[in-house]
Design a protein around this motif. Structure first.
Motif, PDB file in Angstrom:
ATOM      1  N   CYS A  47       6.891   3.434  -3.945  1.00  0.00           N
ATOM      2  CA  CYS A  47       5.786   4.050  -4.660  1.00  0.00           C
ATOM      3  C   CYS A  47       6.221   5.436  -5.110  1.00  0.00           C
ATOM      4  O   CYS A  47       7.080   6.073  -4.493  1.00  0.00           O
ATOM      5  N   SER A  48       5.616   5.881  -6.181  1.00  0.00           N
ATOM      6  CA  SER A  48       6.027   7.138  -6.807  1.00  0.00           C
ATOM      7  C   SER A  48       4.836   7.802  -7.459  1.00  0.00           C
ATOM      8  O   SER A  48       3.907   7.132  -7.920  1.00  0.00           O
ATOM      9  N   GLY A  49       4.875   9.124  -7.521  1.00  0.00           N
ATOM     10  CA  GLY A  49       3.814   9.844  -8.190  1.00  0.00           C
ATOM     11  C   GLY A  49       4.274  11.211  -8.634  1.00  0.00           C
ATOM     12  O   GLY A  49       5.165  11.802  -8.027  1.00  0.00           O
TER      13      GLY A  49
ATOM     14  N   SER B 224       0.842  -1.189   0.000  1.00  0.00           N
ATOM     15  CA  SER B 224       0.000   0.000   0.000  1.00  0.00           C
ATOM     16  C   SER B 224       0.878   1.240   0.000  1.00  0.00           C
ATOM     17  O   SER B 224       1.967   1.236   0.590  1.00  0.00           O
ATOM     18  N   CYS B 225       0.395   2.287  -0.636  1.00  0.00           N
ATOM     19  CA  CYS B 225       1.081   3.572  -0.615  1.00  0.00           C
ATOM     20  C   CYS B 225       0.068   4.620  -0.191  1.00  0.00           C
ATOM     21  O   CYS B 225      -0.949   4.830  -0.879  1.00  0.00           O
ATOM     22  N   ALA B 226       0.336   5.233   0.939  1.00  0.00           N
ATOM     23  CA  ALA B 226      -0.556   6.251   1.464  1.00  0.00           C
ATOM     24  C   ALA B 226      -0.021   7.623   1.100  1.00  0.00           C
ATOM     25  O   ALA B 226       1.163   7.917   1.320  1.00  0.00           O
ATOM     26  N   ALA B 227      -0.888   8.461   0.570  1.00  0.00           N
ATOM     27  CA  ALA B 227      -0.514   9.822   0.202  1.00  0.00           C
ATOM     28  C   ALA B 227      -1.051  10.798   1.238  1.00  0.00           C
ATOM     29  O   ALA B 227      -2.101  10.577   1.839  1.00  0.00           O
ATOM     30  N   SER B 228      -0.319  11.876   1.423  1.00  0.00           N
ATOM     31  CA  SER B 228      -0.698  12.876   2.418  1.00  0.00           C
ATOM     32  C   SER B 228      -1.772  13.828   1.908  1.00  0.00           C
ATOM     33  O   SER B 228      -2.229  14.694   2.651  1.00  0.00           O
ATOM     34  N   ARG B 229      -2.163  13.656   0.656  1.00  0.00           N
ATOM     35  CA  ARG B 229      -3.216  14.485   0.085  1.00  0.00           C
ATOM     36  C   ARG B 229      -3.965  13.660  -0.947  1.00  0.00           C
ATOM     37  O   ARG B 229      -3.615  12.513  -1.211  1.00  0.00           O
TER      38      ARG B 229
ATOM     39  N   ARG C 146      -6.025   1.566  -7.146  1.00  0.00           N
ATOM     40  CA  ARG C 146      -6.024   2.738  -6.281  1.00  0.00           C
ATOM     41  C   ARG C 146      -7.409   2.946  -5.688  1.00  0.00           C
ATOM     42  O   ARG C 146      -8.414   2.476  -6.233  1.00  0.00           O
ATOM     43  N   ASP C 147      -7.419   3.667  -4.573  1.00  0.00           N
ATOM     44  CA  ASP C 147      -8.658   4.036  -3.912  1.00  0.00           C
ATOM     45  C   ASP C 147      -8.587   5.536  -3.658  1.00  0.00           C
ATOM     46  O   ASP C 147      -7.975   5.978  -2.678  1.00  0.00           O
ATOM     47  N   ASN C 148      -9.187   6.300  -4.541  1.00  0.00           N
ATOM     48  CA  ASN C 148      -9.104   7.759  -4.420  1.00  0.00           C
ATOM     49  C   ASN C 148      -9.716   8.262  -3.114  1.00  0.00           C
ATOM     50  O   ASN C 148      -9.240   9.226  -2.522  1.00  0.00           O
ATOM     51  N   ALA C 149     -10.757   7.597  -2.654  1.00  0.00           N
ATOM     52  CA  ALA C 149     -11.435   8.052  -1.441  1.00  0.00           C
ATOM     53  C   ALA C 149     -10.530   7.935  -0.211  1.00  0.00           C
ATOM     54  O   ALA C 149     -10.657   8.708   0.737  1.00  0.00           O
ATOM     55  N   LYS C 150      -9.613   6.962  -0.246  1.00  0.00           N
ATOM     56  CA  LYS C 150      -8.722   6.740   0.894  1.00  0.00           C
ATOM     57  C   LYS C 150      -7.321   7.295   0.658  1.00  0.00           C
ATOM     58  O   LYS C 150      -6.454   7.158   1.523  1.00  0.00           O
ATOM     59  N   ASN C 151      -7.104   7.881  -0.502  1.00  0.00           N
ATOM     60  CA  ASN C 151      -5.769   8.392  -0.861  1.00  0.00           C
ATOM     61  C   ASN C 151      -4.713   7.292  -0.791  1.00  0.00           C
ATOM     62  O   ASN C 151      -3.598   7.508  -0.304  1.00  0.00           O
ATOM     63  N   LEU C 152      -5.075   6.146  -1.296  1.00  0.00           N
ATOM     64  CA  LEU C 152      -4.184   4.995  -1.282  1.00  0.00           C
ATOM     65  C   LEU C 152      -4.055   4.423  -2.687  1.00  0.00           C
ATOM     66  O   LEU C 152      -5.022   4.421  -3.456  1.00  0.00           O
TER      67      LEU C 152
ATOM     68  N   SER D 169      -6.128  12.091  -6.510  1.00  0.00           N
ATOM     69  CA  SER D 169      -6.844  12.253  -7.780  1.00  0.00           C
ATOM     70  C   SER D 169      -6.049  13.089  -8.778  1.00  0.00           C
ATOM     71  O   SER D 169      -6.207  12.942  -9.985  1.00  0.00           O
ATOM     72  N   SER D 170      -5.173  13.951  -8.284  1.00  0.00           N
ATOM     73  CA  SER D 170      -4.379  14.794  -9.177  1.00  0.00           C
ATOM     74  C   SER D 170      -2.939  14.307  -9.317  1.00  0.00           C
ATOM     75  O   SER D 170      -2.117  14.964  -9.965  1.00  0.00           O
ATOM     76  N   ILE D 171      -2.630  13.203  -8.689  1.00  0.00           N
ATOM     77  CA  ILE D 171      -1.295  12.619  -8.823  1.00  0.00           C
ATOM     78  C   ILE D 171      -1.312  11.711 -10.055  1.00  0.00           C
ATOM     79  O   ILE D 171      -2.012  10.712 -10.092  1.00  0.00           O
ATOM     80  N   ASN D 172      -0.558  12.085 -11.033  1.00  0.00           N
ATOM     81  CA  ASN D 172      -0.608  11.363 -12.308  1.00  0.00           C
ATOM     82  C   ASN D 172       0.632  11.665 -13.117  1.00  0.00           C
ATOM     83  O   ASN D 172       0.940  12.845 -13.341  1.00  0.00           O
ATOM     84  N   PRO D 173       1.403  10.689 -13.560  1.00  0.00           N
ATOM     85  CA  PRO D 173       1.158   9.282 -13.302  1.00  0.00           C
ATOM     86  C   PRO D 173       1.596   8.858 -11.900  1.00  0.00           C
ATOM     87  O   PRO D 173       2.176   9.661 -11.165  1.00  0.00           O
ATOM     88  N   MET D 174       1.281   7.644 -11.529  1.00  0.00           N
ATOM     89  CA  MET D 174       1.683   7.072 -10.259  1.00  0.00           C
ATOM     90  C   MET D 174       2.031   5.614 -10.480  1.00  0.00           C
ATOM     91  O   MET D 174       1.566   5.011 -11.450  1.00  0.00           O
ATOM     92  N   GLY D 175       2.830   5.072  -9.586  1.00  0.00           N
ATOM     93  CA  GLY D 175       3.172   3.681  -9.793  1.00  0.00           C
ATOM     94  C   GLY D 175       4.111   3.131  -8.756  1.00  0.00           C
ATOM     95  O   GLY D 175       4.357   3.753  -7.714  1.00  0.00           O
ATOM     96  N   TRP D 176       4.608   1.950  -9.059  1.00  0.00           N
ATOM     97  CA  TRP D 176       5.515   1.230  -8.178  1.00  0.00           C
ATOM     98  C   TRP D 176       6.799   0.891  -8.931  1.00  0.00           C
ATOM     99  O   TRP D 176       6.745   0.493 -10.112  1.00  0.00           O
ATOM    100  N   TYR D 177       7.907   1.025  -8.224  1.00  0.00           N
ATOM    101  CA  TYR D 177       9.214   0.661  -8.733  1.00  0.00           C
ATOM    102  C   TYR D 177       9.874  -0.267  -7.719  1.00  0.00           C
ATOM    103  O   TYR D 177       9.436  -0.356  -6.574  1.00  0.00           O
TER     104      TYR D 177
END
Length: 114
Positions: free
Chosen positions: A94-96, A20-25, A70-76, A28-36
């Protein structure tokens, strides 16, 4: 934005952990995002990424085994890993991208035992 990855650990081959990757905000506007991931002595490589166009790209080595979501509602956002192999052992990051800047999480270690 801060990204925090978790969910790694010691896993037996064939296991199915989820990172899981939790974002502090809002993500929905983080794009692109992914895993390395980065294995010892190797360069960091893309594992899975959600592109600006909305498609998800996967490394050939994980296609059919790993799934990005992803789960935009949970910022995950997540990386479901199935059928793990010892060669999947690495630190996973995780990266975005937001406003032209590439943010990285701190990494979570996944070690796959045979």
């Amino acid at each position: 934005v801060q990204l925090q990855a978790c969910g790694g650990g010691l896993v037996q081959a064939g296991g199915s952990p989820r990172l899981s990757c939790a974002a502090s905000r809002s993500i929905s506007s983080i794009n692109p995002m992914g895993w390395y991931r980065q294995a010892p002595g190797k360069q960091r490589e893309l594992v899975a990424a959600l592109t600006r166009g909305g498609s998800t790209n996967y490394a050939d080595s994980v296609k059919g085994r790993f799934t990005f979501s992803r789960d935009n509602a949970k910022n995950l956002f997540y990386l479901q890993m199935n059928s793990l192999k010892p060669e999947d052992t690495a630190a996973y990051y995780c990266s975005g991208w937001l406003a032209g800047y590439n943010y990285w999480g701190q990494g979570t270690q996944v070690t796959v035992s045979s």
